[in-house]
Design an enzyme around this catalytic site. Sequence first.
Site, short mmCIF file in Angstrom:
data_model
loop_
_atom_site.label_atom_id
_atom_site.label_comp_id
_atom_site.label_asym_id
_atom_site.label_seq_id
_atom_site.Cartn_x
_atom_site.Cartn_y
_atom_site.Cartn_z
N ASP A 296 0.87 -1.17 0.00
CA ASP A 296 0.00 0.00 0.00
C ASP A 296 0.92 1.23 0.00
OD1 ASP A 296 -2.17 1.65 -0.04
OD2 ASP A 296 -3.22 0.70 1.61
C1 BGC Z 1 -5.14 3.06 0.16
C2 BGC Z 1 -5.31 2.00 -0.90
C3 BGC Z 1 -5.21 2.59 -2.27
C4 BGC Z 1 -3.89 3.30 -2.40
C5 BGC Z 1 -3.66 3.92 -3.77
C6 BGC Z 1 -3.90 3.91 -0.09
O1 BGC Z 1 -3.83 5.00 0.76
O2 BGC Z 1 -5.07 2.45 1.41
O3 BGC Z 1 -6.54 1.35 -0.72
O4 BGC Z 1 -5.35 1.60 -3.23
O5 BGC Z 1 -3.84 4.34 -1.43
O6 BGC Z 1 -4.45 5.01 -3.98
#
Ligand code: BGC
Length: 749
Positions: A296
């Site tokens: 993530d």
């Molecule tokens: C979130 C994810 C997301 C990623 C990309 C993160 O902050 O937890 O769910 O896919 O950002 O945007």
Amino acid sequence: MFSLHRKSIVMKKYFLILLSIILLFSCSKKSAIDQQLNNKVDSVLGLMTLDEKIGQMVLYASDGDITGSSIKSGLLDEIRKGNCGNILNAYTTAHTRKLQKIAVEESRLKIPLLFGYDVIHGFKTIFPISLGESCSWDLEAIEKGARIAAIESAASGVNWTFAPMVDISVEPRWGRVSEGAGEDPFLGSKIAAARVRGFQGKENDLADSLTILACVKHFAAYGAPQAGRDYNTVDMSQRVFLDTYLPPYKAAIDAGAMSIMTSFNELDGVPSTGNKYLLTDLLRGEMGFKGLVVTDYTSINEMVNHGVAENDAEAGLLAVKAGVDMDMQGEVYFKYLKKQVKDGLVDEKLIDEAVRRVLRVKFLLGLFDDPYKYCNEDQEKRLVFAPEHLETAFEVAKKSLVLLKNENQVLPLKKGDKIAVIGALAASKRDLLGSWKAYGDTMNMNSFLDEFKIYNGNTNVIYAEGCKKMGENISGFGAAIAAGRRADKIVMVIGEDAEWSGEAASRTSLQVPGVQTELLEKLKTLNKPIVVVLMNGRPLDLTRENQFADAILETWYAGTMGGKAITQVLFGEYNPSGKLTMTFPRNLGQVPIFYYQKNTGRPSYLSNPKYKSRYIDCPNDPLFPFGFGLSYTNFEYSEITLSATELVEKGELTAKVTVKNSGKYDGEEVVQLYVRDLVGSITRPVKELKGFEKVLLKAGNSKEITFKITPDMLAFHRLDMSFGTEQGDYKLYIGGNSRDVKQTSFKLK
Ligand code: BGC
């Protein structure tokens, strides 16, 4: 007789031989294709420098949406140098074509880019938020929603979605429950698989230019943060993890999802991004996952804050050794991995494996054959926001609405009634789109109020905002009450701002914010029928609203076509059929509250109320249980008939129930099957969902519903942690929600 029997045995034998030949042939064909793919991957890998390999292991945000700090500058140059093989938040054919062109025309090895984006509940045509969609219990509708999201994103340059989000959660304070499918592992698994089929196509054909790579997230157990605070610590027993939280990830992988995202949280003291047990032993080992693992957003770097690494470099070592293939936005692999390989801290073989997994999905997507296959401008014009997509979004939105209360049949409303519509949310377009609205915008869509006026006639609708979604300002109350006075009925739209759920949107209260409920209470004194329409992204404490409202319709954030869908349900053009996928508590003090709780040693129903597992100031049961949702018609359930009272190993039971639509409207009912294992080597939940069927019944009609029960459905992690069943007595329940059920018993032999 005898020769007939012999003939059938001989035929069976031939059939089996034929089947084995076909199986053998298709297996060897499959492994030949796999081999070809591996050869292709290796032929590219063999040409790569260490820098270029590391370039495939990073993912940087373009200048689109960001969910954390954007720390990469000079992106175009990095693509050119082969230092950046993957981009997130870039979309539209024009933008992605520009970036892809640099990768495949100006970099040394011309390796195409992956373009990832959070396409969670639609790309430009926005569907209901995922929690809302889950309340349809309609797997076909959910799959269609994901399919259309994939078609629109693929037509707009995106080839990878960071979805489905499959985190089980019993924590309504956590804003991200809006992105998932609720509290139940069985339903969550079915929905996870349906979404993967939608994104990657029924046949899992990633090479199709209108399918995109799915990314299961957030691995693992991100849905159980302590106190519901986003990104917070997760601590649960291994058994609860395996039996309750893991199944939807597994279902998504079994459905063919080829990428997975690590979660921000720690589990048993180890952050997921550096968790070798999770990523290598369990995911790749036991679960047989063959796709790529991405972190993530900056979650490698965050292991320093977690306190398991002294600095980014050390955190990177933990991640790469745990099995992370791709670093999202953190620049850790980019900065430190090369030196770590040179210094002998990381075996280059580990790097090669990670790069293989990245290249493999690029081959599967067909990007090496045609890197511009997702950049077709004509397709983009034709498919993004296509009328037929809006039509499907409308159908799905109707199915996601849940009728929680309907006293004295206040609903459906009658066309032509004079109706006061109150509330800021009634006139809001932005809120209908919910969080993670991707490329969705408020152009070319109507608010609920717009649609309500179109349907009921402008002159029959008196609108007053009354108050804002938040804040204490009551200066609009007078106008709202005056509007209510002039009307036959009142529809008040209340709830949360769309940004109050989703990421980083945890709450310490589950009450409807601001003075909205205060105004509702005032409107109640007019003694007119009041319908509350809720817009929100989590289970709320509706105890007060339940006192003042005659009817309550939970609409979540119903998407681009949400306004029309809500209107049609209120006027009975569609009979509501949604059922809750998360329990609604009576108040925050009951949280976590979920239907698959344990009985405890002192269940509240025993005599002598004092020393029991109960509250002194509130009942134990929720306001609205899991699986609950009303219809404008009534469904009556017969007693259950079981084919036998004993189930043997490798055997099967059937449970039948007749459901009758005894009301005046045609309607759909979600018939739910639950079981309870009465005595186990460990304590077992009081109910577990094991099946469901959504049926359409015309008014007055009945249908017999049959469920099959096989021993594998009853398996769990036993006292010694082995997975399997235990003999003994079981209860079996069938009903229209987890509380109101018919019951019978059987024995597992
Ligand atoms: C979130 C994810 C997301 C990623 C990309 C993160 O902050 O937890 O769910 O896919 O950002 O945007």
